[in-house]
Motif scaffolding. Structure first.
Motif, PDB file in Angstrom:
ATOM      1  N   ARG A   1       0.899  -1.122   0.008  1.00 31.38           N
ATOM      2  CA  ARG A   1      -0.003   0.235   0.001  1.00 31.38           C
ATOM      3  C   ARG A   1       0.789   1.358  -0.154  1.00 31.38           C
ATOM      4  O   ARG A   1       0.396   2.293  -0.217  1.00 31.38           O
ATOM      5  CB  ARG A   1      -0.847  -0.047   1.160  1.00 31.38           C
ATOM      6  N   ASN A   2       2.173   1.072   0.352  1.00 31.04           N
ATOM      7  CA  ASN A   2       2.912   2.262   0.455  1.00 31.04           C
ATOM      8  C   ASN A   2       4.129   2.260  -0.504  1.00 31.04           C
ATOM      9  O   ASN A   2       5.131   2.833  -0.389  1.00 31.04           O
ATOM     10  CB  ASN A   2       3.521   2.401   1.868  1.00 31.04           C
ATOM     11  N   GLY A   3       3.706   1.594  -1.870  1.00 27.79           N
ATOM     12  CA  GLY A   3       4.607   1.719  -3.077  1.00 27.79           C
ATOM     13  C   GLY A   3       5.825   0.707  -3.180  1.00 27.79           C
ATOM     14  O   GLY A   3       6.654   1.074  -3.858  1.00 27.79           O
ATOM     15  N   PHE A   4       5.522  -0.490  -2.528  1.00 29.35           N
ATOM     16  CA  PHE A   4       6.646  -1.436  -2.710  1.00 29.35           C
ATOM     17  C   PHE A   4       5.949  -2.673  -3.098  1.00 29.35           C
ATOM     18  O   PHE A   4       4.659  -2.936  -3.165  1.00 29.35           O
ATOM     19  CB  PHE A   4       7.316  -1.880  -1.387  1.00 29.35           C
ATOM     20  N   ARG A   5       6.921  -3.436  -3.760  1.00 27.98           N
ATOM     21  CA  ARG A   5       6.396  -4.911  -4.045  1.00 27.98           C
ATOM     22  C   ARG A   5       6.895  -5.615  -2.656  1.00 27.98           C
ATOM     23  O   ARG A   5       7.812  -5.327  -2.011  1.00 27.98           O
ATOM     24  CB  ARG A   5       7.014  -5.643  -5.354  1.00 27.98           C
TER      25      ARG A   5
END
Length: 242
Positions: free
Chosen positions: A27-31
């Motif tokens: 949800r915070n831009g990582f895989r």
């Protein structure tokens, strides 16, 4: 081609920790990929391009410290340890093994997210123009460094190579790959796989001092490795790749 988000591997034997954490990272831009033990972690490292590992120390079977050690033997991936241990011994051992940071359980996901971003920022902050050298010779002043054999010799005379420790070689190679560029202690610590925290800040100063004694005519008045007050160090010499 679009740049992919950093890929984080979360290794924890508790599903109720690793899965929510992976969802939070997504949800915070990582895989994010998860693993419940060492076997699953090694499989993920083999099949995916992992940018950072979040690793629990206390796991049944192969511990997080064992996994960290094996990762460090073959890869240069940043590692952040998760630990519920109040005794600092395991944390210190983990940092000595090459972990980049640690977070104590129970942790705030926002704090871990900040630590992940901070480690990735430091790891990716070194200039790239000389990166990737793994063979050949690097010449500076009266010295020549054989990159593949890790041997330092004088160009003006024959004799035994100057003995360099593993850390001294990595430190010198980093300087030679980034001449006349100010490198912070954090950047240098990352390159020699030390921790970037204040506990180990002085270790780079000690390693630089040892290296100066081996390559400088007068270590107290260095010509090559110069201190930049408030900034770190810079290699103040032209370097030639042969």
């Amino acid at each position: 081609m679009a740049v992919q988000e950093p890929h984080i591997l979360v290794v924890d034997d508790h599903k109720n920790i690793r899965e929510p954490l992976a969802d939070y990272l997504k949800r915070n831009g990582f895989r994010a990929t998860t693993a419940g033990n060492g076997t699953q972690a090694y499989a993920a490292l083999k099949t995916a391009q992992i940018d950072l590992v979040v690793l629990d120390i206390l796991m049944p079977g192969e511990s997080g410290l064992d996994i960290c050690r094996r990762i460090r033997e073959t890869r240069d991936i940043p590692v952040i340890l998760l630990t519920a241990v109040t005794d600092e011994t395991d944390r210190i051992v983990g940092l000595e093994l090459g972990a980049d940071d640690y977070v104590t359980k129970p942790f705030n996901p926002r704090e871990l997210l900040a630590r992940i971003r901070g480690v990735l920022r430091r790891v990716n902050s070194l200039p790239k123009q000389y990166s990737g050298l793994s063979d050949g010779y690097m010449q500076f002043g009266p010295w020549q460094l054989n990159m593949s054999q890790r041997q330092l010799t004088r160009t003006s005379e024959e004799g035994e190579p100057v003995e360099l420790s593993s850390v001294e070689f990595k430190l010198l190679a980093t300087f030679l790959q980034h001449p006349r560029i100010v490198l912070s202690r954090d950047q240098l610590l990352d390159q020699v796989r030390g921790r970037t925290g204040t506990v180990f800040d002085r270790s780079i100063d000690n390693q630089v001092s040892r290296l100066r004694k081996k390559i400088e005519a007068d270590p107290k008045k260095p010509e090559f490795i110069k201190t930049v007050w408030g900034g770190g160090y810079t290699f103040a010499c032209d370097v030639v790749k042969l």
